[in-house]
Design an enzyme around this catalytic site. Structure first.
Site, PDB file in Angstrom:
ATOM      1  N   GLU A 197      -0.996  -1.382  -1.622  1.00 49.71           N
ATOM      2  CA  GLU A 197      -1.100  -0.326  -0.612  1.00 49.71           C
ATOM      3  C   GLU A 197      -1.478  -0.932   0.743  1.00 49.71           C
ATOM      4  OE1 GLU A 197      -3.663   3.811   0.065  1.00 49.71           O
ATOM      5  OE2 GLU A 197      -4.413   2.222  -1.248  1.00 49.71           O
TER       6      GLU A 197
ATOM      7  N   LYS B 111       3.107   9.331  -0.407  1.00 45.74           N
ATOM      8  CA  LYS B 111       1.973   9.772  -1.219  1.00 45.74           C
ATOM      9  C   LYS B 111       1.817  11.281  -1.143  1.00 45.74           C
ATOM     10  CE  LYS B 111      -2.902   8.721  -2.074  1.00 45.74           C
ATOM     11  NZ  LYS B 111      -4.087   7.968  -1.617  1.00 45.74           N
TER      12      LYS B 111
ATOM     13  N   CYS C 105      -2.778   4.500  -4.998  1.00 41.71           N
ATOM     14  CA  CYS C 105      -4.236   4.527  -5.116  1.00 41.71           C
ATOM     15  C   CYS C 105      -4.678   5.608  -6.095  1.00 41.71           C
ATOM     16  CB  CYS C 105      -4.878   4.681  -3.741  1.00 41.71           C
ATOM     17  SG  CYS C 105      -6.625   4.182  -3.730  1.00 41.71           S
TER      18      CYS C 105
END
Length: 546
Positions: free
Chosen positions: A310, A370, A420
């Site tokens: 990320e 995301k 994440c």
């Protein structure tokens, strides 16, 4: 007496936090299942037994709520205390404010459990089976509420302590179902220990009739049974995990293997965004290591996948030198492998996304945005702009992508990225399985948990990923900045892992899988509603029968 209960509950809550991933290297006791960085289901069960005993011994409903809330406060603070590191060390927030923010978050989330404890007090004298069912249902409703309402923050759910010991249940009922069984075992054990009479009917309420001789209504239960209920788990639980892990049913089919190279740059978080330190290093190191990984695949003569973590490059694509892009994409074009990289994307007009970009040798681009953003870290909740202004974290205002985005097709596999802490939400990952023809065969997580330093958060996140792999029976590969960079198979077993806080490349071969687990099937269609409705139905049944 109140002080003694408060101290016991604070200690028990802290112990339940330790059960998620044992943090002590020097206090590891392998014979009792205490391995550094590993979950300890026995501790979780003992801690919850203390809570159940405190509730059934509470003199009032209000006191039961207070005791449960106190336990939950200690447990939640102990589970995600490392948020303090991101706010104080890297966010520049003063110590009292950072500590207070963690405390207030835990206190707010503890309210869900306090409500559950207050309701459970109604059944404090019910039969053991009833107490087990009711406590499991109420605890599960509290867990689901914490994990979904106000964007949700389910970190530290008790099911993660049982990623090994109850692994056989994961493909069927997921982490919340595993937590429900753990809660039922605790409540049932305590009820068996504290009740002196055994009712003839499972639904019958236990009633004690005082007398001069201390007799009770009904027949006396054998004192041996409660003792066995307590000591059998103590003796067997450390060895239960490995036995059950070997009995997880295979519910999916192989789609072949894929070689993966996972890059871990270990760029210091306080240097990561500095234009003269972290950014030039990341540009150089990740470009070089990507090229070397592609060389290894070319030498092997088999297509592979290179994954960068990320925000591996903490710049927008248009801010990066075009010559860098020319060299980076040119090497991919000359290879026979694909690359995925975590990078922020967007502009001030259209907004920004935390994204994964991918390319095959044809340079056909792929993008994943995301979906589940982190409050305060990636978007600002209403009325909290002042909080973000106090922190020194760049790029704190992203917009979410859609739920259930298409996977990245490569080398006969469908690669499903997540970023994440998105891997905390198994029901959201399952949304990509609504169309079996495009369901991911391999899950790919890119993360930067460097915000939380060298803490137990790294170990906790590894077990979260393991449980997602078990729920969906898909391998999970994770490329992170500081750890845990790891390859996990479809049975939740760690194949290989880089040491934390080191710079390196991890090569791992994973086996893609097709087909749907029962969890993937029902969570893809109905989200978590089957869990909620089952808990409510059990509560309604117990309410009528009691």
């Amino acid at each position: 007496m109140r002080g003694a209960w408060s101290a016991a509950l604070l200690l028990a809550g802290w112990v339940q936090a330790l059960a998620l991933a044992w943090p002590f290297q020097t206090l590891a006791l392998a014979g009792w299942g205490l391995h550094a960085g590993e979950p300890t289901p026995l501790l979780q069960w003992l801690a919850l037994c203390v809570l159940v005993l405190a509730i059934v011994r509470a003199p009032s409903r209000r006191r039961a709520a207070w005791r449960t809330g106190l336990f939950a406060l200690a447990w939640l603070c102990g589970s995600f205390w490392w948020l303090f590191v991101s706010m104080n060390t890297y966010g520049g927030m003063a110590v009292p404010l950072a500590a207070g923010a963690v405390f207030l978050l835990a206190a707010f989330l503890a309210l869900y459990y306090a409500a559950a404890g207050a309701l459970f007090w109604r059944w404090r004298a019910a039969a053991p089976l009833v107490q087990a069912v009711v406590f499991a249902a109420l605890w599960t409703l509290a867990e689901v509420a914490r994990g979904t309402l106000l964007t949700g923050f389910p970190w530290g759910a008790i099911g993660y302590a049982h990623v090994d010991s109850l692994a056989v249940l994961a493909p069927w009922v997921g982490v919340y179902g595993m937590g429900a069984l753990a809660a039922a075992l605790a409540a049932g054990t305590v009820a068996a220990l504290v009740q002196r009479s055994a009712p003839a009917v499972p639904w019958e309420r236990t009633v004690t009739v005082p007398s001069g001789r201390g007799l009770s209504h009904g027949h006396m239960a054998s004192p041996l049974l409660p003792l066995l209920a307590l000591w059998l788990p103590l003796l067997l639980w450390p060895h239960l995990g490995s036995w059950l892990a070997q009995r997880v049913p295979t519910l999916t089919a192989s789609t072949g293997t894929l070689q993966v190279q996972l890059l871990q740059g270990n760029v210091a978080q306080d240097k990561k965004f500095e234009p003269k330190v972290g950014i030039p290093f990341a540009l150089q190191w990740y470009k070089e290591q990507t090229a070397l990984a592609l060389d290894r695949f070319d030498a092997a003569g088999k297509p592979g996948l290179v994954v960068l973590p990320e925000t591996a490059i903490p710049l927008l694509p248009q801010e990066i030198d075009p010559l860098w892009w020319e060299a980076f994409l040119g090497r991919i074009e000359r290879s026979q492998s694909a690359v995925l990289i975590g990078i922020p994307v967007g502009n001030w007009r259209e907004g920004y996304t935390n994204s994964v970009l991918g390319w095959t040798p044809s340079l056909q681009p792929y993008r994943y945005d995301k979906y589940h953003l982190v409050p305060f870290g990636e978007f600002v909740p209403p009325f909290f702009q002042w909080f973000i202004d106090m922190m020194q974290i760049p790029l704190g205002a992203y917009r979410p992508g859609p739920l259930g985005q298409a996977p990245f097709a490569w080398a006969g596999q469908h690669l499903g990225p997540n970023i994440c802490y998105e891997d905390l939400f198994g029901e959201e990952l399952a949304a990509a399985f609504r169309g079996p023809w495009q369901a991911p065969t391999v899950l790919v997580n890119v993360s930067n948990i460097g915000w939380f330093g060298n803490t137990v958060a790294i170990d906790q996140h590894r077990h979260i990923a393991r449980l997602r792999a078990l729920e969906l029976q898909r391998p999970m590969v994770r490329a992170t900045n500081t750890g845990s960079t790891v390859g996990i198979d479809h049975m939740g077993r760690v194949l290989a892992e880089l040491p934390r806080l080191t710079r390196g490349v991890l090569g791992v071969t994973v086996e893609g899988r097709s087909g749907l687990t029962p969890f993937a099937r029902w969570a893809a269609r109905w989200d978590l509603w089957p869990v909620v409705l089952a808990a409510l139905a059990l509560l309604a049944l117990c309410w009528r029968r009691t």
